[in-house]
Design a protein around this motif. Sequence first.
Motif, short mmCIF file in Angstrom:
data_model
loop_
_atom_site.label_atom_id
_atom_site.label_comp_id
_atom_site.label_asym_id
_atom_site.label_seq_id
_atom_site.Cartn_x
_atom_site.Cartn_y
_atom_site.Cartn_z
N ASP A 79 0.84 -1.20 0.00
CA ASP A 79 0.00 0.00 0.00
C ASP A 79 0.87 1.25 0.00
O ASP A 79 0.48 2.29 -0.54
CB ASP A 79 -0.90 0.03 1.24
N ASP A 110 0.65 4.49 -9.28
CA ASP A 110 -0.13 5.20 -8.25
C ASP A 110 0.12 4.72 -6.83
O ASP A 110 -0.61 5.09 -5.91
CB ASP A 110 -1.63 5.14 -8.55
N VAL A 111 1.13 3.88 -6.62
CA VAL A 111 1.48 3.47 -5.26
C VAL A 111 2.30 4.58 -4.60
O VAL A 111 3.29 5.05 -5.18
CB VAL A 111 2.31 2.16 -5.27
N SER A 183 -4.85 7.27 -2.09
CA SER A 183 -4.42 6.10 -2.87
C SER A 183 -4.94 4.81 -2.26
O SER A 183 -5.45 3.93 -2.96
CB SER A 183 -2.89 6.06 -2.94
N VAL A 184 -4.82 4.69 -0.94
CA VAL A 184 -5.24 3.46 -0.27
C VAL A 184 -6.76 3.30 -0.34
O VAL A 184 -7.28 2.20 -0.57
CB VAL A 184 -4.75 3.43 1.19
N GLU A 186 -8.74 4.36 -2.67
CA GLU A 186 -9.10 3.94 -4.02
C GLU A 186 -8.73 2.47 -4.24
O GLU A 186 -9.51 1.71 -4.84
CB GLU A 186 -8.37 4.83 -5.03
N LYS A 187 -7.57 2.07 -3.74
CA LYS A 187 -7.15 0.67 -3.91
C LYS A 187 -8.11 -0.26 -3.18
O LYS A 187 -8.52 -1.30 -3.72
CB LYS A 187 -5.73 0.51 -3.35
N ARG A 188 -8.50 0.09 -1.97
CA ARG A 188 -9.43 -0.76 -1.21
C ARG A 188 -10.80 -0.78 -1.87
O ARG A 188 -11.49 -1.82 -1.87
CB ARG A 188 -9.54 -0.23 0.23
N GLU A 191 -10.51 -3.24 -4.68
CA GLU A 191 -10.42 -4.60 -4.16
C GLU A 191 -11.79 -5.10 -3.68
O GLU A 191 -12.17 -6.24 -3.94
CB GLU A 191 -9.42 -4.66 -3.01
#
Length: 219
Positions: A79, A110-111, A183-184, A186-188, A191
């Motif tokens: 992350d 994007d990390v 960022s996190v 959006e990633k979550r 997922e």
Amino acid sequence: MTQTPPQPLRVVAVSGTLSSPSKTDALVDAVLDELALVLPIERHVIRVSELGPLFAGALTRDQLDERVERELRAVEGADLLIAASPVYRASFTGLFKHFFDFVEQYALVDVPVLLAATGGSERHALILEHSLRPLFGFFQALTLPLGVYAHASDFTDRRVTAPLLQERIRAAIARGLPLIRSSVDEKRRIERAVSGVGDELDALPTPAAQDAVPVRLYS
């Protein structure tokens, strides 16, 4: 209704030092400790001084030892990435670069990446902008606005002791937190959408306003 605790961030740090213990390792530990004060994290440190003999002679990823492959997958699933290297011949170490040569080209898009480096004097501080930031720009990673550079006088017995360095670490984290959170989240969200769980997100804590005050970057 019981609230679900925030899911820890998967924070992976790569230390490019060629010796252990080292000032670069100490800087990485100090950044992780400070980060843990403001966010729930799950830390994982990769030291190329330990891993180097397993990949130094490899030319392609399929030639790598299983342990190196596991560490590459840890980087690609992070992350938040902390990338740190001592200055060596005016740049990062060769093993540090060779390790990232095996990282999948689009795995870090994007990390968030916090850049850090150590050197013998202040004169090497631009390694953050001239070497590290372009490398992670290639990966299309989200390099955080402030990096952390430390020189020899910032340490005592390989421990971070200089107040200005501690302040720079706090400033780098505070300035980067909005980008990390975005960022996190959006990633979550992606997922959860893929897994069909839903789009409710665990809110990460927001830093206090005073923590984001700009500070002097170099002592």
